[in-house]
Design a protein around this motif. Sequence first.
Motif, PDB file in Angstrom:
ATOM      1  N   LEU A  55     -48.293 -71.157 -38.123  1.00 30.42           N
ATOM      2  CA  LEU A  55     -47.829 -70.587 -39.348  1.00 30.42           C
ATOM      3  C   LEU A  55     -48.533 -69.339 -39.665  1.00 30.42           C
ATOM      4  O   LEU A  55     -47.956 -68.213 -39.931  1.00 30.42           O
ATOM      5  CB  LEU A  55     -47.819 -71.686 -40.420  1.00 30.42           C
ATOM      6  N   ASN A  56     -49.751 -69.349 -39.456  1.00 40.69           N
ATOM      7  CA  ASN A  56     -50.612 -68.186 -39.773  1.00 40.69           C
ATOM      8  C   ASN A  56     -50.348 -66.984 -39.041  1.00 40.69           C
ATOM      9  O   ASN A  56     -50.477 -65.876 -39.701  1.00 40.69           O
ATOM     10  CB  ASN A  56     -52.126 -68.405 -39.759  1.00 40.69           C
ATOM     11  N   ASP A  59     -44.513 -63.827 -38.250  1.00 41.97           N
ATOM     12  CA  ASP A  59     -44.086 -62.622 -38.744  1.00 41.97           C
ATOM     13  C   ASP A  59     -43.026 -62.950 -39.987  1.00 41.97           C
ATOM     14  O   ASP A  59     -42.351 -62.004 -40.769  1.00 41.97           O
ATOM     15  CB  ASP A  59     -43.403 -61.608 -37.890  1.00 41.97           C
ATOM     16  N   SER A  60     -42.663 -64.153 -40.233  1.00 44.83           N
ATOM     17  CA  SER A  60     -41.624 -64.467 -41.255  1.00 44.83           C
ATOM     18  C   SER A  60     -42.284 -65.165 -42.480  1.00 44.83           C
ATOM     19  O   SER A  60     -43.604 -65.445 -42.133  1.00 44.83           O
ATOM     20  CB  SER A  60     -40.709 -65.490 -40.719  1.00 44.83           C
ATOM     21  N   HIS A  61     -41.692 -65.570 -43.421  1.00 44.79           N
ATOM     22  CA  HIS A  61     -42.319 -65.924 -44.662  1.00 44.79           C
ATOM     23  C   HIS A  61     -41.963 -67.394 -44.863  1.00 44.79           C
ATOM     24  O   HIS A  61     -42.401 -67.752 -46.143  1.00 44.79           O
ATOM     25  CB  HIS A  61     -42.237 -65.021 -45.862  1.00 44.79           C
ATOM     26  N   ASN A  62     -41.525 -67.886 -44.188  1.00 43.67           N
ATOM     27  CA  ASN A  62     -41.093 -69.320 -44.687  1.00 43.67           C
ATOM     28  C   ASN A  62     -41.906 -70.325 -43.871  1.00 43.67           C
ATOM     29  O   ASN A  62     -42.489 -70.188 -42.767  1.00 43.67           O
ATOM     30  CB  ASN A  62     -39.819 -69.798 -43.906  1.00 43.67           C
ATOM     31  N   GLY A  63     -42.348 -71.345 -44.493  1.00 50.17           N
ATOM     32  CA  GLY A  63     -43.362 -72.489 -44.238  1.00 50.17           C
ATOM     33  C   GLY A  63     -42.844 -73.448 -43.053  1.00 50.17           C
ATOM     34  O   GLY A  63     -43.170 -74.695 -43.032  1.00 50.17           O
ATOM     35  N   SER A  64     -42.058 -73.095 -42.286  1.00 46.78           N
ATOM     36  CA  SER A  64     -41.310 -74.011 -41.295  1.00 46.78           C
ATOM     37  C   SER A  64     -41.436 -73.371 -39.836  1.00 46.78           C
ATOM     38  O   SER A  64     -41.805 -71.910 -39.687  1.00 46.78           O
ATOM     39  CB  SER A  64     -39.944 -74.659 -41.531  1.00 46.78           C
ATOM     40  N   LEU A  65     -41.081 -73.934 -38.727  1.00 52.12           N
ATOM     41  CA  LEU A  65     -41.071 -73.207 -37.289  1.00 52.12           C
ATOM     42  C   LEU A  65     -39.697 -73.623 -36.808  1.00 52.12           C
ATOM     43  O   LEU A  65     -39.038 -74.900 -36.718  1.00 52.12           O
ATOM     44  CB  LEU A  65     -42.160 -74.154 -36.667  1.00 52.12           C
ATOM     45  N   THR A  66     -38.906 -72.484 -36.215  1.00 52.02           N
ATOM     46  CA  THR A  66     -37.689 -72.620 -35.513  1.00 52.02           C
ATOM     47  C   THR A  66     -37.738 -72.517 -34.154  1.00 52.02           C
ATOM     48  O   THR A  66     -38.969 -71.999 -33.616  1.00 52.02           O
ATOM     49  CB  THR A  66     -36.687 -71.443 -36.279  1.00 52.02           C
ATOM     50  N   GLU A  67     -36.654 -72.819 -33.580  1.00 55.45           N
ATOM     51  CA  GLU A  67     -36.743 -72.829 -32.196  1.00 55.45           C
ATOM     52  C   GLU A  67     -36.730 -71.273 -31.892  1.00 55.45           C
ATOM     53  O   GLU A  67     -37.231 -71.007 -30.761  1.00 55.45           O
ATOM     54  CB  GLU A  67     -35.027 -73.314 -31.639  1.00 55.45           C
ATOM     55  N   THR A  68     -36.038 -70.606 -32.696  1.00 54.09           N
ATOM     56  CA  THR A  68     -36.161 -68.891 -32.111  1.00 54.09           C
ATOM     57  C   THR A  68     -37.465 -68.566 -32.070  1.00 54.09           C
ATOM     58  O   THR A  68     -37.934 -67.765 -31.136  1.00 54.09           O
ATOM     59  CB  THR A  68     -35.210 -68.006 -33.183  1.00 54.09           C
ATOM     60  N   SER A  80     -53.818 -71.865 -24.666  1.00 52.16           N
ATOM     61  CA  SER A  80     -53.694 -72.751 -25.742  1.00 52.16           C
ATOM     62  C   SER A  80     -53.247 -73.954 -25.851  1.00 52.16           C
ATOM     63  O   SER A  80     -52.430 -74.235 -25.114  1.00 52.16           O
ATOM     64  CB  SER A  80     -52.833 -71.949 -26.751  1.00 52.16           C
ATOM     65  N   ASP A  81     -54.133 -74.809 -26.597  1.00 52.69           N
ATOM     66  CA  ASP A  81     -53.524 -76.373 -26.585  1.00 52.69           C
ATOM     67  C   ASP A  81     -52.923 -76.571 -28.004  1.00 52.69           C
ATOM     68  O   ASP A  81     -52.862 -77.772 -28.358  1.00 52.69           O
ATOM     69  CB  ASP A  81     -54.890 -77.194 -26.450  1.00 52.69           C
ATOM     70  N   ASN A  82     -52.533 -75.456 -28.545  1.00 52.17           N
ATOM     71  CA  ASN A  82     -51.688 -75.867 -29.868  1.00 52.17           C
ATOM     72  C   ASN A  82     -50.553 -76.474 -29.433  1.00 52.17           C
ATOM     73  O   ASN A  82     -49.795 -75.869 -28.815  1.00 52.17           O
ATOM     74  CB  ASN A  82     -51.521 -74.542 -30.519  1.00 52.17           C
ATOM     75  N   ILE A  83     -50.237 -77.697 -30.195  1.00 49.82           N
ATOM     76  CA  ILE A  83     -48.990 -78.376 -29.932  1.00 49.82           C
ATOM     77  C   ILE A  83     -47.600 -77.654 -30.121  1.00 49.82           C
ATOM     78  O   ILE A  83     -46.936 -77.750 -29.327  1.00 49.82           O
ATOM     79  CB  ILE A  83     -48.937 -79.739 -30.775  1.00 49.82           C
ATOM     80  N   PHE A  84     -47.725 -76.905 -31.061  1.00 56.91           N
ATOM     81  CA  PHE A  84     -46.751 -75.909 -31.446  1.00 56.91           C
ATOM     82  C   PHE A  84     -46.241 -74.908 -30.419  1.00 56.91           C
ATOM     83  O   PHE A  84     -45.312 -73.959 -30.805  1.00 56.91           O
ATOM     84  CB  PHE A  84     -46.502 -75.554 -32.978  1.00 56.91           C
ATOM     85  N   ARG A  85     -47.082 -74.826 -29.466  1.00 58.49           N
ATOM     86  CA  ARG A  85     -46.692 -73.741 -28.358  1.00 58.49           C
ATOM     87  C   ARG A  85     -46.223 -74.714 -27.118  1.00 58.49           C
ATOM     88  O   ARG A  85     -46.069 -74.061 -25.960  1.00 58.49           O
ATOM     89  CB  ARG A  85     -47.955 -72.816 -28.092  1.00 58.49           C
ATOM     90  N   SER A  86     -46.403 -76.102 -27.132  1.00 56.35           N
ATOM     91  CA  SER A  86     -46.271 -76.836 -25.658  1.00 56.35           C
ATOM     92  C   SER A  86     -44.626 -76.638 -25.556  1.00 56.35           C
ATOM     93  O   SER A  86     -43.776 -76.552 -26.360  1.00 56.35           O
ATOM     94  CB  SER A  86     -46.555 -78.147 -26.207  1.00 56.35           C
ATOM     95  N   ILE A 139     -51.603 -75.908 -46.843  1.00 54.24           N
ATOM     96  CA  ILE A 139     -50.791 -75.808 -48.033  1.00 54.24           C
ATOM     97  C   ILE A 139     -51.315 -74.276 -48.461  1.00 54.24           C
ATOM     98  O   ILE A 139     -50.356 -73.502 -48.827  1.00 54.24           O
ATOM     99  CB  ILE A 139     -51.367 -76.686 -49.008  1.00 54.24           C
ATOM    100  N   GLU A 140     -52.541 -74.094 -48.256  1.00 50.38           N
ATOM    101  CA  GLU A 140     -53.152 -72.472 -48.603  1.00 50.38           C
ATOM    102  C   GLU A 140     -52.371 -71.532 -47.684  1.00 50.38           C
ATOM    103  O   GLU A 140     -51.936 -70.429 -48.105  1.00 50.38           O
ATOM    104  CB  GLU A 140     -54.484 -72.362 -48.387  1.00 50.38           C
ATOM    105  N   THR A 141     -52.313 -71.980 -46.392  1.00 53.42           N
ATOM    106  CA  THR A 141     -51.509 -70.903 -45.440  1.00 53.42           C
ATOM    107  C   THR A 141     -50.220 -70.653 -45.903  1.00 53.42           C
ATOM    108  O   THR A 141     -49.730 -69.681 -45.888  1.00 53.42           O
ATOM    109  CB  THR A 141     -51.752 -71.572 -43.894  1.00 53.42           C
ATOM    110  N   THR A 142     -49.525 -71.761 -46.151  1.00 55.15           N
ATOM    111  CA  THR A 142     -48.074 -71.600 -46.805  1.00 55.15           C
ATOM    112  C   THR A 142     -47.964 -70.798 -47.839  1.00 55.15           C
ATOM    113  O   THR A 142     -46.798 -69.848 -47.993  1.00 55.15           O
ATOM    114  CB  THR A 142     -47.485 -73.079 -46.767  1.00 55.15           C
ATOM    115  N   TYR A 143     -48.910 -70.788 -48.588  1.00 55.56           N
ATOM    116  CA  TYR A 143     -48.742 -70.178 -49.947  1.00 55.56           C
ATOM    117  C   TYR A 143     -48.954 -68.817 -49.712  1.00 55.56           C
ATOM    118  O   TYR A 143     -48.344 -67.899 -50.007  1.00 55.56           O
ATOM    119  CB  TYR A 143     -49.994 -70.731 -51.004  1.00 55.56           C
ATOM    120  N   GLU A 144     -49.970 -68.372 -48.907  1.00 53.93           N
ATOM    121  CA  GLU A 144     -50.078 -66.937 -48.431  1.00 53.93           C
ATOM    122  C   GLU A 144     -48.977 -66.540 -47.712  1.00 53.93           C
ATOM    123  O   GLU A 144     -48.609 -65.184 -47.920  1.00 53.93           O
ATOM    124  CB  GLU A 144     -51.440 -67.150 -47.480  1.00 53.93           C
ATOM    125  N   LYS A 145     -48.150 -67.273 -47.071  1.00 53.75           N
ATOM    126  CA  LYS A 145     -46.964 -66.831 -46.306  1.00 53.75           C
ATOM    127  C   LYS A 145     -45.781 -66.620 -47.241  1.00 53.75           C
ATOM    128  O   LYS A 145     -45.036 -65.846 -47.221  1.00 53.75           O
ATOM    129  CB  LYS A 145     -46.661 -67.571 -45.241  1.00 53.75           C
TER     130      LYS A 145
END
Length: 259
Positions: A55-56, A59-68, A80-86, A139-145
């Motif tokens: 999320l950090n 380049d968008s400001h919502n607190g979710s992750l889309t397919e695009t 990277s072993d980040n699950i959300f890049r797998s 939560i803090e990252t989401t708020y910042e975004k």
Amino acid sequence: MPIDNAAFQVLRGLDYAKKNSYNEPGTELIDIAESQVETNKSATTILLEDFSERLNIKDSHNGSLTETETKKSFFEKKNSDNIFRSEEVKNYLNENSVISQSDIFNQANKKDGGIKYANQNDDIYESALNFAKADINLIETTYEKENVDWTLGTDAKIDGELNLQEAKKYLTDLSASEILNYFEKIDLDGNLETLSFEEYASYLIAADGTIEFGLSNSGFCENAPDGLVSEQEATIASQYSNSQFKEYAQKIYNEHYAN
């Protein structure tokens, strides 16, 4: 009638533990994360950490992750072993157009019958602290975004202390005064306006250690926490008075987290 327990109003790890998520679709995210668990970090903790990292850099400001967003080369990071890049998550998003933070918690509840913050043989206190860090940082990252409501203030720094402005982003049904009132009721460290990792972890363990004994009696047993705040434990703990639940959490905080 259930008591208005402040900790369950504020802490997502407790709130989602007592929700019935049996009808939620799938547990794929938890299943993926279980192959990457680390010492003192559950699958849910790993997902919260990785989601915050992903999320950090969006380049968008919502607190979710889309397919695009998973297809943008900007997000790709070699080795990277980040699950959300797998590839597994990319495949998941082919069937589910968006991943929200609630998806992580709902799938965790469905998979484990509550919220699991520690694996077998993990250190309960370190694991609870790691879970608390992961959730508060997200939560803090989401708020910042998402900090577009300037009436709430502009203090968007990620400092490990959950404050009113950050909490208001997910406690949307509560007023500022209500949130501050809850913060005061669950305070363990003398800072009434923020919530620390250590305070969060203390309440998580206090709920996990809930036991029933005799007829209509329950309490905290220091040998009972096993790393899973089950729905049954959460339901019982959510009905404690604020002062009673705080007493259990304060003992944990003083013995394991206070400087």
